[in-house]
Scaffold this active site. Structure first.
Site, mmCIF file in Angstrom:
data_model
loop_
_atom_site.group_PDB
_atom_site.id
_atom_site.type_symbol
_atom_site.label_atom_id
_atom_site.label_comp_id
_atom_site.label_asym_id
_atom_site.label_seq_id
_atom_site.Cartn_x
_atom_site.Cartn_y
_atom_site.Cartn_z
ATOM 1 N N GLY A 216 -10.629 -2.570 2.524
ATOM 2 C CA GLY A 216 -9.635 -3.632 2.734
ATOM 3 C C GLY A 216 -8.897 -3.510 4.054
ATOM 4 N N ALA A 217 -9.372 -2.637 4.931
ATOM 5 C CA ALA A 217 -8.673 -2.419 6.203
ATOM 6 C C ALA A 217 -9.260 -3.255 7.334
ATOM 7 C CB ALA A 217 -8.715 -0.940 6.580
ATOM 8 N N TYR A 402 -17.441 18.054 -6.319
ATOM 9 C CA TYR A 402 -16.375 17.263 -6.910
ATOM 10 C C TYR A 402 -15.443 18.259 -7.580
ATOM 11 C CZ TYR A 402 -14.740 13.118 -9.540
ATOM 12 O OH TYR A 402 -14.014 12.081 -10.068
HETATM 13 C C1 FAD Z 1 -11.716 6.978 -14.262
HETATM 14 C C2 FAD Z 1 -12.279 6.690 -12.897
HETATM 15 C C3 FAD Z 1 -13.589 7.031 -12.619
HETATM 16 C C4 FAD Z 1 -14.116 6.774 -11.351
HETATM 17 N N1 FAD Z 1 -15.428 7.073 -11.124
HETATM 18 C C5 FAD Z 1 -15.966 6.773 -9.926
HETATM 19 C C6 FAD Z 1 -17.344 7.040 -9.684
HETATM 20 O O1 FAD Z 1 -18.073 7.525 -10.549
HETATM 21 N N2 FAD Z 1 -17.837 6.721 -8.464
HETATM 22 C C7 FAD Z 1 -17.051 6.156 -7.498
HETATM 23 O O2 FAD Z 1 -17.558 5.887 -6.407
HETATM 24 N N3 FAD Z 1 -15.752 5.914 -7.705
HETATM 25 C C8 FAD Z 1 -15.190 6.182 -8.887
HETATM 26 N N4 FAD Z 1 -13.866 5.915 -9.112
HETATM 27 C C9 FAD Z 1 -13.051 5.308 -8.043
HETATM 28 C C10 FAD Z 1 -13.013 3.763 -8.115
HETATM 29 O O3 FAD Z 1 -13.414 3.305 -9.372
HETATM 30 C C11 FAD Z 1 -13.920 3.183 -7.055
HETATM 31 O O4 FAD Z 1 -13.370 3.453 -5.798
HETATM 32 C C12 FAD Z 1 -14.163 1.677 -7.175
HETATM 33 O O5 FAD Z 1 -15.163 1.348 -6.260
HETATM 34 C C13 FAD Z 1 -12.961 0.812 -6.931
HETATM 35 O O6 FAD Z 1 -13.268 -0.519 -7.346
HETATM 36 P P1 FAD Z 1 -12.099 -1.506 -7.806
HETATM 37 O O7 FAD Z 1 -12.705 -2.834 -8.075
HETATM 38 O O8 FAD Z 1 -11.327 -0.920 -8.900
HETATM 39 O O9 FAD Z 1 -11.246 -1.594 -6.467
HETATM 40 P P2 FAD Z 1 -9.673 -1.517 -6.238
HETATM 41 O O10 FAD Z 1 -9.098 -0.334 -6.896
HETATM 42 O O11 FAD Z 1 -9.064 -2.827 -6.566
HETATM 43 O O12 FAD Z 1 -9.628 -1.300 -4.649
HETATM 44 C C14 FAD Z 1 -10.165 -0.165 -4.052
HETATM 45 C C15 FAD Z 1 -10.060 -0.257 -2.523
HETATM 46 O O13 FAD Z 1 -10.879 -1.310 -2.051
HETATM 47 C C16 FAD Z 1 -10.101 -2.345 -1.449
HETATM 48 N N5 FAD Z 1 -10.632 -3.616 -1.974
HETATM 49 C C17 FAD Z 1 -10.689 -4.006 -3.267
HETATM 50 N N6 FAD Z 1 -11.288 -5.201 -3.349
HETATM 51 C C18 FAD Z 1 -11.610 -5.575 -2.105
HETATM 52 C C19 FAD Z 1 -12.244 -6.712 -1.552
HETATM 53 N N7 FAD Z 1 -12.651 -7.727 -2.318
HETATM 54 N N8 FAD Z 1 -12.427 -6.762 -0.214
HETATM 55 C C20 FAD Z 1 -12.010 -5.735 0.577
HETATM 56 N N9 FAD Z 1 -11.388 -4.651 0.110
HETATM 57 C C21 FAD Z 1 -11.201 -4.560 -1.216
HETATM 58 C C22 FAD Z 1 -8.671 -2.080 -1.858
HETATM 59 O O14 FAD Z 1 -7.748 -2.525 -0.877
HETATM 60 C C23 FAD Z 1 -8.658 -0.570 -2.032
HETATM 61 O O15 FAD Z 1 -8.470 0.050 -0.786
HETATM 62 C C24 FAD Z 1 -13.304 6.184 -10.352
HETATM 63 C C25 FAD Z 1 -11.991 5.824 -10.650
HETATM 64 C C26 FAD Z 1 -11.473 6.065 -11.906
HETATM 65 C C27 FAD Z 1 -10.074 5.658 -12.193
#
Ligand code: FAD
Length: 489
Positions: A216-217, A402
């Protein structure tokens, strides 16, 4: 807190947004705004109702690319900071609204699956489609994206692409960067770029990567096209081994990958981490988990190759049914997030993680040095209830580690981050960088690893910096994410 640079007051921003997209799409409810000011990096203070950073001026619910265009054009013209979001599972502060009077631009209502093409093997979706919804739809048709992060039930396609996410089956299918065929993104000022869907091209640098991982940057991702694969669960082969140590397990993984096998899952857990994940069978040993999949002959040959490699490594076999069962409970939906909140409140106890990547030859040193420093240098080491690591994504040249740390919290909730999370995170990051690895394997830099962005990239940092200057010259996109605030001025 970073001061607003806008010529508009908070209330001017809200009324301008009403005019742009209509009042129904502009949220100004005080509690929703407070919750929108943080992500899971501040999960402990948030569960105690502490929101001490700047609270955004408004959350805008985008319903179309046109809405995103309007908001980004307005924000750019008036120097209002914008924090994009979709599934809100971010763990590194990427959703924190550190600039006064920010706009949170929410793409979660852009949730249409636009096209599933079983011949050209692509699916096109809007940014707010939860991966679980896409996967359920695809699997009903015998297809899969191959993407399966633990946050699959909640994370949405825009955020998954924006963070360079990776899933449990990455050894076969790769990370999201290997899956994205094309996409649509909106840049500050409101310019829309569509990167078309082609099997491959050599028409200059790969511009998909300006959007993939931008957190999102740089831009707001509105639409994504990903590859599809045949889903053949009937061929899955589950393998598990108890081994003497994490390095022994990682050596098995190294041999699997470098000898040319591609299981979908290849993981090794330290004794401490295994005791938490596999309490019912680990028995104090390290655990290796492998899943082979694909057409039956490929899955069988992969499983045979893995068995042959582990014949050389002292081990005890695990019943494959136990491994299969473990996968069933691995993903985190809202139920687990709610249970975690209860534990944080009732027991003042929580867990965090820091994931890094490292060459095969330095894995053992990285693991040992982090464990040693956390136990001897971290002032609150006595509060640690678990400290361990696993390797869950492997490559020809190395793997990820990790690190997982759980602790009892013996301080004001407001100070938990500085007293516990930040010093432990710093040890992992510092050791990964010292040994030539990357400080972040898949959660993104967010706002909390920016102190090391320059060190991570070294002489390549100007390449990263020029992207910010070129695509976000007024610095309105998610200030303080990826780019340290001072360096991004
Ligand atoms: C329990 C748990 C387990 C997880 N397991 C994993 C895993 O196995 N693998 C992994 O890679 N990650 C994992 N994560 C981290 C997280 O789920 C990932 O980073 C995921 O990709 C974020 O997606 P989101 O839709 O929730 O994005 P958000 O949380 O809404 O946003 C994440 C980032 O992306 C930006 N963003 C969001 N949407 C957009 C858009 N449309 N355009 C531009 N920028 C945007 C936001 O500004 C923010 O910086 C985990 C997190 C949790 C809480």
């Amino acid at each position: 807190m970073v001061a607003s640079r806008s010529d508009l007051s908070r209330s001017d921003i809200v009324s301008a947004l009403h005019d742009l997209v209509g009042e129904a799409q502009v949220v100004t409810n005080a509690q929703e705004l407070r919750e929108a000011s943080v992500d899971r990096f501040k999960k402990y203070s948030a569960v105690h109702g502490i929101y001490d950073g700047p609270i955004p001026a408004a959350i805008v619910t985008a319903r179309s690319t046109e809405d995103v265009v309007k908001v980004l054009a307005f924000a750019d013209a008036h120097l209002v900071n914008v924090v994009p979001r979709t599934g809100r599972t971010a763990t590194e502060g990427g959703l924190e609204t550190i600039v006064e009077d920010s706009i949170v631009l929410d793409g979660s209502q852009m949730n249409a699956i636009l096209r599933i093409d079983p011949v050209d093997m692509m699916a096109t979706v809007q940014c707010g489609v939860p991966l679980q919804v896409l996967e359920d739809t695809l699997r009903a048709q015998g297809l899969t994206t191959g993407h399966s992060p633990q946050s699959k039930p909640i994370a949405q396609m825009g955020g998954l692409v924006a963070t360079r996410s990776i899933g449990q089956f990455s050894t076969l299918y790769g990370g999201i960067e290997d899956m994205v065929v094309g996409l649509e993104a909106v840049f500050p000022g409101g310019g829309v770029s569509r990167i078309k869907n082609v099997p491959r091209r050599a028409a200059g640098p790969d511009i998909r990567h300006i959007a993939i991982g931008n957190e999102g940057a740089l831009c707001f991702i509105t639409e994504v096209t990903v590859k599809l694969f045949a889903f053949q669960p009937e061929n899955h082969r589950f393998l598990g081994y108890l081994v003497d140590s994490l390095p022994a397990g990682v050596d098995g993984l190294r041999r699997i990958i470098t000898e040319g096998y591609r299981p979908s899952v290849a993981r090794a857990y330290s004794e401490e981490d295994a005791a938490q994940h596999f309490a019912h069978f680990a028995g104090g040993r390290s655990v290796v988990v492998v899943v082979a999949e694909g057409p039956r002959g490929v899955a069988d040959a992969t499983a045979e190759g893995v068995e042959r490699i582990f014949a050389d490594i002292p081990h005890e076999r695990v019943d494959p049914a136990l491994i299969e069962e473990w996968f069933d409970g691995l993903n985190w939906g809202q139920d687990k997030i709610d249970a975690e909140k209860r534990t944080m409140l009732e027991q003042a106890h929580l867990g965090y993680t820091t994931e890094v990547s490292i060459d095969w030859s330095s894995v053992e040193e990285l693991f040992e040095s982090v464990m040693r420093r956390a136990r001897t240098e971290f002032p609150r080491a006595a509060d640690l209830t678990m400290l361990g690591a696993h390797s869950s994504h492997s490559y020809q040249t190395g793997t990820n580690l990790y690190f997982v740390y759980d602790y009892n919290i013996d301080c004001d909730p407001r100070d938990e981050i500085t007293e516990y999370h930040e010093p432990l995170n710093a040890i992992v990051v510092e050791e990964a960088l010292r040994l030539g690895g990357s400080m972040v394997h898949h959660h993104g830099i967010g706002k909390y690893r920016t102190p090391w962005t320059l060190e991570e990239h070294g002489s390549a940092y100007p390449m990263l910096e020029v992207l910010k200057r070129g695509f976000d010259p007024n610095g309105i996109m998610n200030r303080g994410t990826i780019y340290p605030v001072a360096a991004a001025e």
